[in-house]
Write a protein that holds these residues in place. Structure first.
Motif, PDB file in Angstrom:
ATOM      1  N   GLN A   1      -3.444 -11.225   8.126  1.00 51.20           N
ATOM      2  CA  GLN A   1      -2.437 -11.289   7.112  1.00 51.20           C
ATOM      3  C   GLN A   1      -1.202 -10.927   7.682  1.00 51.20           C
ATOM      4  N   PRO A   2      -0.164 -11.770   7.789  1.00 50.45           N
ATOM      5  CA  PRO A   2       1.389 -11.476   8.065  1.00 50.45           C
ATOM      6  C   PRO A   2       1.852 -10.285   6.990  1.00 50.45           C
ATOM      7  N   TYR A   3       2.817  -9.545   7.384  1.00 50.35           N
ATOM      8  CA  TYR A   3       3.202  -8.468   6.616  1.00 50.35           C
ATOM      9  C   TYR A   3       4.747  -8.121   6.979  1.00 50.35           C
ATOM     10  N   GLU A   4       5.533  -7.458   6.168  1.00 54.19           N
ATOM     11  CA  GLU A   4       6.855  -6.978   6.473  1.00 54.19           C
ATOM     12  C   GLU A   4       6.658  -5.636   6.307  1.00 54.19           C
ATOM     13  N   VAL A   5       7.729  -4.841   7.105  1.00 51.43           N
ATOM     14  CA  VAL A   5       7.871  -3.474   7.128  1.00 51.43           C
ATOM     15  C   VAL A   5       9.082  -3.017   6.665  1.00 51.43           C
ATOM     16  N   ARG A   6       9.216  -2.078   5.518  1.00 54.72           N
ATOM     17  CA  ARG A   6      10.389  -1.409   5.308  1.00 54.72           C
ATOM     18  C   ARG A   6      10.393   0.056   5.815  1.00 54.72           C
ATOM     19  N   LEU A   7      11.209   0.193   6.753  1.00 58.60           N
ATOM     20  CA  LEU A   7      11.436   1.216   7.584  1.00 58.60           C
ATOM     21  C   LEU A   7      12.109   2.457   6.782  1.00 58.60           C
ATOM     22  N   LEU A   8      11.672   3.680   6.913  1.00 56.70           N
ATOM     23  CA  LEU A   8      12.183   4.674   6.029  1.00 56.70           C
ATOM     24  C   LEU A   8      12.698   5.917   6.933  1.00 56.70           C
ATOM     25  N   SER A   9      13.778   6.292   6.772  1.00 56.60           N
ATOM     26  CA  SER A   9      14.168   7.581   7.347  1.00 56.60           C
ATOM     27  C   SER A   9      13.542   8.789   6.600  1.00 56.60           C
ATOM     28  N   PHE A  10      13.616   9.979   7.152  1.00 59.26           N
ATOM     29  CA  PHE A  10      13.073  11.058   6.700  1.00 59.26           C
ATOM     30  C   PHE A  10      13.708  11.463   5.110  1.00 59.26           C
ATOM     31  N   GLU A  11      15.089  11.141   5.226  1.00 57.30           N
ATOM     32  CA  GLU A  11      15.768  11.382   3.847  1.00 57.30           C
ATOM     33  C   GLU A  11      15.472  10.284   2.759  1.00 57.30           C
ATOM     34  N   ALA A  12      15.106   9.295   3.407  1.00 61.51           N
ATOM     35  CA  ALA A  12      14.773   8.114   2.336  1.00 61.51           C
ATOM     36  C   ALA A  12      13.200   8.424   1.816  1.00 61.51           C
ATOM     37  N   MET A  13      12.822   8.997   2.570  1.00 62.52           N
ATOM     38  CA  MET A  13      11.336   9.344   1.965  1.00 62.52           C
ATOM     39  C   MET A  13      11.375  10.379   0.913  1.00 62.52           C
ATOM     40  N   LYS A  14      12.422  10.983   0.585  1.00 63.49           N
ATOM     41  CA  LYS A  14      12.406  12.011  -0.157  1.00 63.49           C
ATOM     42  C   LYS A  14      13.318  11.758  -1.508  1.00 63.49           C
ATOM     43  N   GLU A  15      13.747  10.428  -1.213  1.00 62.40           N
ATOM     44  CA  GLU A  15      14.438   9.855  -2.682  1.00 62.40           C
ATOM     45  C   GLU A  15      13.541   9.391  -3.730  1.00 62.40           C
ATOM     46  N   THR A  16      14.300   9.324  -5.024  1.00 62.80           N
ATOM     47  CA  THR A  16      13.410   9.175  -6.062  1.00 62.80           C
ATOM     48  C   THR A  16      12.735   7.735  -5.982  1.00 62.80           C
TER      49      THR A  16
ATOM     50  N   HIS B   1      11.660   6.209  -3.428  1.00 62.51           N
ATOM     51  CA  HIS B   1      10.323   6.214  -2.593  1.00 62.51           C
ATOM     52  C   HIS B   1       9.127   6.971  -3.410  1.00 62.51           C
ATOM     53  N   LEU B   2       9.627   8.028  -3.908  1.00 64.97           N
ATOM     54  CA  LEU B   2       8.660   8.845  -4.525  1.00 64.97           C
ATOM     55  C   LEU B   2       7.974   8.310  -5.865  1.00 64.97           C
ATOM     56  N   ALA B   3       8.762   7.177  -6.359  1.00 60.18           N
ATOM     57  CA  ALA B   3       7.949   6.603  -7.455  1.00 60.18           C
ATOM     58  C   ALA B   3       6.902   5.712  -6.849  1.00 60.18           C
ATOM     59  N   LEU B   4       6.872   5.390  -5.672  1.00 58.10           N
ATOM     60  CA  LEU B   4       5.842   4.570  -5.045  1.00 58.10           C
ATOM     61  C   LEU B   4       4.824   5.562  -4.373  1.00 58.10           C
ATOM     62  N   GLN B   5       5.464   6.695  -3.798  1.00 54.09           N
ATOM     63  CA  GLN B   5       4.359   7.827  -3.053  1.00 54.09           C
ATOM     64  C   GLN B   5       4.694   8.957  -3.466  1.00 54.09           C
ATOM     65  N   PRO B   6       4.190   9.518  -4.404  1.00 53.57           N
ATOM     66  CA  PRO B   6       4.681  10.820  -4.925  1.00 53.57           C
ATOM     67  C   PRO B   6       4.563  12.135  -4.111  1.00 53.57           C
ATOM     68  N   PHE B   7       4.113  11.935  -2.886  1.00 57.18           N
ATOM     69  CA  PHE B   7       4.064  13.137  -1.721  1.00 57.18           C
ATOM     70  C   PHE B   7       5.234  12.747  -0.440  1.00 57.18           C
ATOM     71  N   GLY B   8       5.870  11.807  -0.971  1.00 54.88           N
ATOM     72  CA  GLY B   8       7.275  11.538   0.213  1.00 54.88           C
ATOM     73  C   GLY B   8       6.576  11.066   1.285  1.00 54.88           C
ATOM     74  N   GLN B   9       5.574  10.352   1.408  1.00 53.21           N
ATOM     75  CA  GLN B   9       4.816   9.949   2.698  1.00 53.21           C
ATOM     76  C   GLN B   9       4.909   8.467   2.913  1.00 53.21           C
ATOM     77  N   ILE B  10       4.709   7.979   3.975  1.00 50.30           N
ATOM     78  CA  ILE B  10       4.228   6.661   4.508  1.00 50.30           C
ATOM     79  C   ILE B  10       2.774   6.640   4.741  1.00 50.30           C
ATOM     80  N   PRO B  11       2.136   5.419   4.552  1.00 53.63           N
ATOM     81  CA  PRO B  11       2.706   4.167   4.384  1.00 53.63           C
ATOM     82  C   PRO B  11       2.427   3.895   2.618  1.00 53.63           C
TER      83      PRO B  11
END
Lengths: 219, 219
Positions: free
Chosen positions: A33-48, A50-60
């Motif tokens: 399956q093909p896929y796209e990647v949203r790249l996140l900085s460490f700052e972006a991982m702590k933003e609201t 991203h936290l709505a998608l990942q409550p622990f501020g992690q990837i993926p």
């Protein structure tokens, strides 16, 4: 909607393929399956957002129009259930593959994380060297049990499955630890995994992201 | 075939409901399924017959005639998928519940296991007291993130689900640690879980096993 996952803009493992997006990339390559990647900085991982998608501020994270998921285990299992190639069709065999997937995450990875924490967070502490053998012993116990279960077979249970994918993704973190050397069967197991074309495509993709990030920094 | 699970003949937690069979008992009570329990001594857990079911020599295992499973995560998810009561029917909501279940096991439980290992295996070591705050900090980070995600709701995402069951089962291990006190919302969350009739029936069942074992010893 296309499949979109998130990953580190600049992986702290320096492109060694140890970040958890690698598991998801590998699974998607296995099922073609093909896929796209949203790249996140460490700052972006702590933003609201991203936290709505990942409550622990992690990837993926993973989105495919049907579901929005976090946790590499949930994502790999979803991919294996939705697409052909990572999950046996027969009910009993599927149960064993799912058991191995959970075993990788909850019985094998915790002592490996403990070892990683020791190295990453406690190496400058006075107790580091004296304590290390205690942690390594806990890792080695799991490796011995895994080796016993493998019994010289190519894969944990019949054909390669999501259980193998997750187990290898977890154990591969030990490659530079010296703890795998007493278990040549496990080293061969990892080599078989790394030789899979899907693994190699996934590895190259995450490496390209890291290389691009480094290029930007050094420009 | 009836559902058969395995559990400690004499739980090392002395009947406090922290062993991993509790998660499975609780799930079976939530979905209203009767079950039998095969009690295992520590010696029996290392025997070939058990290792064939559970390669790491742990409890619980699960058999229902359709599947043979190990790992509490795999078992709870199977119960939630097979019977009504622990998994939302809607695809997106199911994805979130499964994500929470994996998060409990792979993002929240590892630092809690690290704390348990410190207490159980390293308490007599010279570094124990100096190192403890490092481990506790890793646990507290996860509790803070969990508290943020809960946002004062009763459950993690809509109705009570297998995700809540697993998260509560993991976090409840901290009850005597002092680490929960800064998070009254999480303590209330655990209280809501413990107040569920299914939880209480499961707790009573595992307690009865421990009491019987103690009775035999002191007889």
């Amino acid at each position: 909607m296309d499949i979109v996952i998130s990953a580190f803009e600049q992986s702290p493992d320096r492109g060694r393929g140890l970040a958890r997006d690698m598991r998801v990339r590998w699974a998607l390559e296995e099922v073609g399956q093909p896929y796209e990647v949203r790249l996140l900085s460490f700052e972006a991982m702590k933003e609201t957002s991203h936290l709505a998608l990942q409550p622990f501020g992690q990837i993926p994270t993973y989105e495919d129009g049907e579901v929005v998921l976090f946790e590499s285990g949930a994502i790999v299992q979803h991919i294996a259930d939705r697409f052909e190639g990572l999950m046996p069709g027969e009910t009993r065999a599927r149960g064993r593959a799912v058991s191995w997937l959970f075993a990788a995450l909850n019985s094998v990875e915790p002592p490996i994380l403990e070892l990683a924490n020791a190295r990453l967070l406690e190496m400058s502490q006075s107790w580091y060297a004296a304590r290390l053998p205690f942690v390594e012993e806990r890792v080695t116990l799991r490796l011995q049990q895994l080796s016993n279960a493998l019994q010289g077979q190519d894969w944990l249970d019949g054909d390669f499955s999501a259980g193998d994918l997750m187990m290898a993704s977890v154990v591969i973190r030990l490659k530079s630890s010296g703890l795998l050397e007493p278990f040549p069967d496990l080293m061969d197991y990892l080599s078989r995994c790394e030789a899979r074309p899907a693994y190699q495509r996934a590895f190259a993709a995450q490496w390209a992201v890291f290389e691009a990030a480094i290029g930007q920094v050094t420009k």
